[in-house]
Design an enzyme around this catalytic site. Structure first.
Site, PDB file in Angstrom:
ATOM      1  N   GLY A   1      -5.016   7.766   5.029  1.00 28.78           N
ATOM      2  CA  GLY A   1      -4.428   8.788   5.611  1.00 28.78           C
ATOM      3  C   GLY A   1      -2.800   9.017   4.904  1.00 28.78           C
TER       4      GLY A   1
ATOM      5  N   ASP B   1       2.117  -0.854  11.758  1.00 24.62           N
ATOM      6  CA  ASP B   1       0.735  -1.478  11.131  1.00 24.62           C
ATOM      7  C   ASP B   1       0.466  -2.934  11.694  1.00 24.62           C
ATOM      8  OD1 ASP B   1       0.406   0.862  10.153  1.00 24.62           O
ATOM      9  OD2 ASP B   1       1.351   0.296   8.120  1.00 24.62           O
TER      10      ASP B   1
ATOM     11  N   ARG C   1      -8.733  12.005  11.834  1.00 24.83           N
ATOM     12  CA  ARG C   1      -7.175  11.829  12.063  1.00 24.83           C
ATOM     13  C   ARG C   1      -6.523  12.945  11.911  1.00 24.83           C
ATOM     14  NH1 ARG C   1      -5.467   6.796   8.380  1.00 24.83           N
ATOM     15  NH2 ARG C   1      -3.517   7.108   9.914  1.00 24.83           N
TER      16      ARG C   1
ATOM     17  N   LYS D   1       0.858  -1.201   0.077  1.00 22.35           N
ATOM     18  CA  LYS D   1      -0.107  -0.059  -0.088  1.00 22.35           C
ATOM     19  C   LYS D   1       0.879   1.343  -0.132  1.00 22.35           C
ATOM     20  CE  LYS D   1      -2.568   1.004   4.059  1.00 22.35           C
ATOM     21  NZ  LYS D   1      -2.429   2.179   4.377  1.00 22.35           N
TER      22      LYS D   1
HETATM   23  C1  S3P Z   1       2.527   4.735   6.154  1.00 17.86           C
HETATM   24  C2  S3P Z   1       3.246   5.169   7.231  1.00 17.86           C
HETATM   25  C3  S3P Z   1       2.584   4.893   8.419  1.00 17.86           C
HETATM   26  C4  S3P Z   1       1.719   3.789   8.491  1.00 17.86           C
HETATM   27  C5  S3P Z   1       0.651   3.748   7.303  1.00 17.86           C
HETATM   28  C6  S3P Z   1       1.571   3.938   5.942  1.00 17.86           C
HETATM   29  C7  S3P Z   1       3.217   5.508   4.864  1.00 17.86           C
HETATM   30  O1  S3P Z   1       1.994   5.852   8.955  1.00 17.86           O
HETATM   31  O2  S3P Z   1       0.986   3.461   9.517  1.00 17.86           O
HETATM   32  O3  S3P Z   1      -0.206   2.661   7.076  1.00 17.86           O
HETATM   33  O4  S3P Z   1       2.920   4.642   3.688  1.00 17.86           O
HETATM   34  O5  S3P Z   1       4.112   6.154   4.982  1.00 17.86           O
HETATM   35  P1  S3P Z   1       2.727   7.102   9.918  1.00 17.86           P
HETATM   36  O6  S3P Z   1       3.901   7.424   9.172  1.00 17.86           O
HETATM   37  O7  S3P Z   1       1.705   7.956  10.259  1.00 17.86           O
HETATM   38  O8  S3P Z   1       3.188   6.405  11.071  1.00 17.86           O
END
Ligand code: S3P
Length: 686
Positions: A84, A314, A112, A9
């Site tokens: 997010g 995660d 969020r 992802k």
């Molecule tokens: C991600 C970073 C993580 C992770 C999210 C994906 C990314 O979040 O939890 O599922 O792709 O940069 P944070 O950077 O807010 O910890």
């Protein structure tokens, strides 16, 4: 047993973004075909980049980039759904442009925190307006070009924050330096170097520093294969470790093994799991990948602390779930970040662990869970969080446990096909079992739409399927709904699915004259789903419920054309069969008894004379006593639709030989419903 999992992802979204900004054509393979990736892809397309829909088979996607300064006004708000990562990374990209863009998202995303990125981006020169709640979506960003240089100390180890700042430096042509308390995942840095952007990273006292010194004016296109998502693989590996499947061991192949992501393997190892990791040696490219094998092992509790947290952020819900099955008390500390995820994962994990009978305690920065062997039974509230759904999916699929998950479809944002993959593994565990035997895996995902896996009518039916076919205006939809209600079955309105696909296509901006060239997997990529609810199905497009959207004149105008396309029918047939997997279904449409459910227990074909059908159609749109001309016009339209339906080459409307024909001309609605209900009761002894 050897499996692969959908594309990563984090990498999918970064690869899409950098390809959109590149000068030239990027070639991407193995992209995640899931809700979050689709949200980011849609947003980039709206910003003017030629990013095709992501196919469901991992096939190559060619993206024509617009160059670093080439994004255009999307002409309306961008909806990032549940993503997010997509939101925060795009905020970084947009900060360095001169665009004013309104961003929003689903209920979870709107809770969020966005300040963690808007603050540094503001310090660089972008401005933000929060429209409802301070620091949350929906918001408007006003970018600026060039941006001012920045030296930012992030209080949280967050790859999203780091990446947003680096991307702003890139589009805004500004020096950018970020220090984070611990090294977070470094996918952006690795892909930057693939597109020719140099970043320097190194450990500093109290953390990790990344520097973008000389942002270039152009970036090279990417040629990149996204590895499988380690975070998705983790669920299947955990299931194998817990003895839920693959007695000879489960191997997940071609999965990402970036060391900033794999601390879950260290945790599993400490818990006593039997694991083997093998890196792919040939051309790992920007991101290491390989295979991981796990097999059933007795587990002991462990403690995960702040040092390790960013490298398995995660996977923490899954660690907590494993804790419920490990001897001793498993502790997660230094993980307050869990509260800022798709749900407050400390609260959702503790509440749900308790709901299924485990002992768990909430801590300010983590949680504790006690391991036990008793059966875990109860209902889980996912709060729309994919990883909560999957963590409990793993527990629920273990023999003896019985866990009902309120929204299994939540898994689709990162791991479409999860439920089917889990079911396949579970089947592998104990060989053939009698349907309904007591030790079947018991996660109630029921009819969850699961397009990534096998979509046959597997599993025992819990009741009959009733099909109601008939021509336009025969009243099949309203009758089917009422019949389903009377029988306590679910109602599937197949017309809504055709409308949803039409809507998705209209939204995709693929010109209507090209629709007939699309393949089934192109259409699958539009992500139309039917998520089971109490009474029927929640129809979703790209993860979002659609109701009003399906009734617009534009959709009405194009739906018959779409319904005549073989690829569209093929794409939706699987969806409909999936919805009927467990039976107890009343489905209405035009080919339900003939094509979709040829083995349905009860088939009804509703007819009514043309004038009556025209009157009903008009009444539906509020015209009760039509004048002669209006009625005539409506009759002509219906006759035209009849012709179209019966003459189309693919799945023409015809009455199944074993259907029961009911002529509803002059029949009051409740009599119609009663006659179908009685027929079903008579034929199935319900
Ligand atoms: C991600 C970073 C993580 C992770 C999210 C994906 C990314 O979040 O939890 O599922 O792709 O940069 P944070 O950077 O807010 O910890």
């Amino acid at each position: 047993m050897r499996v692969t999992v959908p594309g990563d992802k984090s990498l999918t979204q970064r690869a899409l973004i950098l390809s959109a900004l590149a000068s030239g054509e990027s070639r991407l393979r193995g992209l995640l075909h899931g809700g979050d990736a689709a949200s980011t892809r849609d947003a980039l397309a709206r910003l003017g980049a030629a990013v095709p829909a992501i196919p469901g088979n991992g096939g190559e996607v060619v993206v024509r980039g617009v160059g670093l300064g080439g994004l255009r006004d999307p002409g309306g708000e961008l909806d990032l759904g549940n993503s997010g990562t997509g939101t925060r990374l795009l905020l970084g990209v947009l900060a360095g442009t001169e665009l004013h863009v309104h961003l929003t998202g689903d209920t979870s995303l709107r809770t969020r925190p966005m300040r963690r990125v808007t603050e540094p981006l503001h310090a660089m020169g972008a401005t933000f307006t929060f429209h409802e709640i301070d620091g949350k979506l929906p918001l408007t960003i006003r970018g600026r070009h060039p941006l001012a240089p920045i030296d930012w100390e992030s209080p949280v180890a967050s790859a999203q924050v780091k990446s947003a700042i680096l991307l702003a430096g890139l589009t805004g042509g500004a020096f950018a330096l970020v220090t984070e308390p611990r090294k977070s995942r470094d996918h952006t840095e690795r892909l930057f170097s693939e597109v020719g952007v140099g970043v320097i990273s190194h450990a500093v006292e109290g953390g990790w520093r990344v520097e973008l010194r000389d942002p270039p004016e152009r970036i090279r296109p990417l040629d990149f294969e996204v590895p499988g998502d380690f975070s998705s693989a983790a669920f299947l590996l955990a299931f194998a470790v817990l003895g839920g499947g693959a007695p000879d061991g489960l191997t997940v192949e071609r999965v990402g093994l970036n060391p900033t992501r794999t601390a879950f393997l260290d945790v599993l190892d400490r818990m006593g799991a039997r694991l083997t990791v093998e890196a792919d040696r040939h051309d790992p490219g920007a991101e290491p990948r390989g295979s991981v094998t796990a097999s059933g092992s007795a587990l002991r509790a462990t403690t995960v602390d702040g040092e390790e947290v960013p490298r398995l952020i995660d996977e923490l819900p899954l660690v907590a779930a494993l804790g419920a099955r490990a001897a001793g008390t498993t502790r997660i500390r230094g993980a307050a970040e869990l509260r800022a995820k798709e749900s407050d994962r400390i609260v959702t994990m503790v509440e749900n662990l308790r709901a299924v009978g485990a002992r768990a305690e909430e801590l300010e920065d983590g949680l504790e869970v006690e391991g036990a062997d008793g059966p875990l039974r109860g209902k889980v509230r996912t709060a729309g969080d994919h990883r909560i759904a999957m963590a409990f999916g793993v527990l629920g699929a273990l023999p003896g446990n019985e866990i009902e998950i309120d929204d299994p479809g939540a898994a689709d944002v990162s791991f479409p096909g999860f439920w089917a993959a889990l079911a396949r593994l579970g089947e592998g565990a104990a060989g053939p079992r009698a349907a309904g035997s007591r030790d079947r895996p018991n996660t109630t995902v029921g009819e969850a739409n699961d397009p990534g896996g096998p979509r046959a009518d597997g599993g025992p039916r819990e009741g009959p399927i009733v099909t109601l076919d008939g021509p336009a205006g025969s009243g099949k939809s309203s009758t089917a709904r009422a019949v389903a209600e009377a029988l306590g079955f679910r109602h599937l309105d197949s017309g809504a699915l055709y409308r949803a696909l039409t809507y998705a296509l209209l939204r995709s901006e693929i010109p209507t004259e090209q629709w007939h060239t699309l393949s089934e997997s192109d259409l699958d990529a539009l992500d139309v789903r039917a998520i089971p609810t109490e009474e029927g199905f929640d129809v979703r497009v790209m993860g979002r419920s659609v109701v009003e959207e399906l009734r617009t004149p534009e959709v009405t105008e194009h739906v018959a054309m779409l319904a005549g396309l073989p690829a569209a029918r093929a794409s939706l047939i699987e969806l409909q069969r999936m919805a009927g997997r467990r039976g107890r279904l009343v489905a209405d449409g035009r080919d339900l008894g003939t094509v979709v459910f040829p083995d349905a227990e009860v088939k009804v074909f509703l007819v009514a004379d043309l004038e009556e059908r025209a009157r009903r159609r008009l009444a539906e749109t509020g015209t009760r006593d039509p004048d002669e001309r209006t009625l005539q016009l409506q009759m002509e339209q219906i006759a035209e639709r009849d012709r179209h339906d019966s003459e189309r080459r693919h799945a023409p409307l015809r009455e199944s030989e074993d259907a029961h024909r009911i002529d509803t001309t002059g029949l009051p609605f409740d009599r119609q419903v009663k006659s179908v209900v009685e027929l079903v009761r008579r034929l199935t002894a319900q």
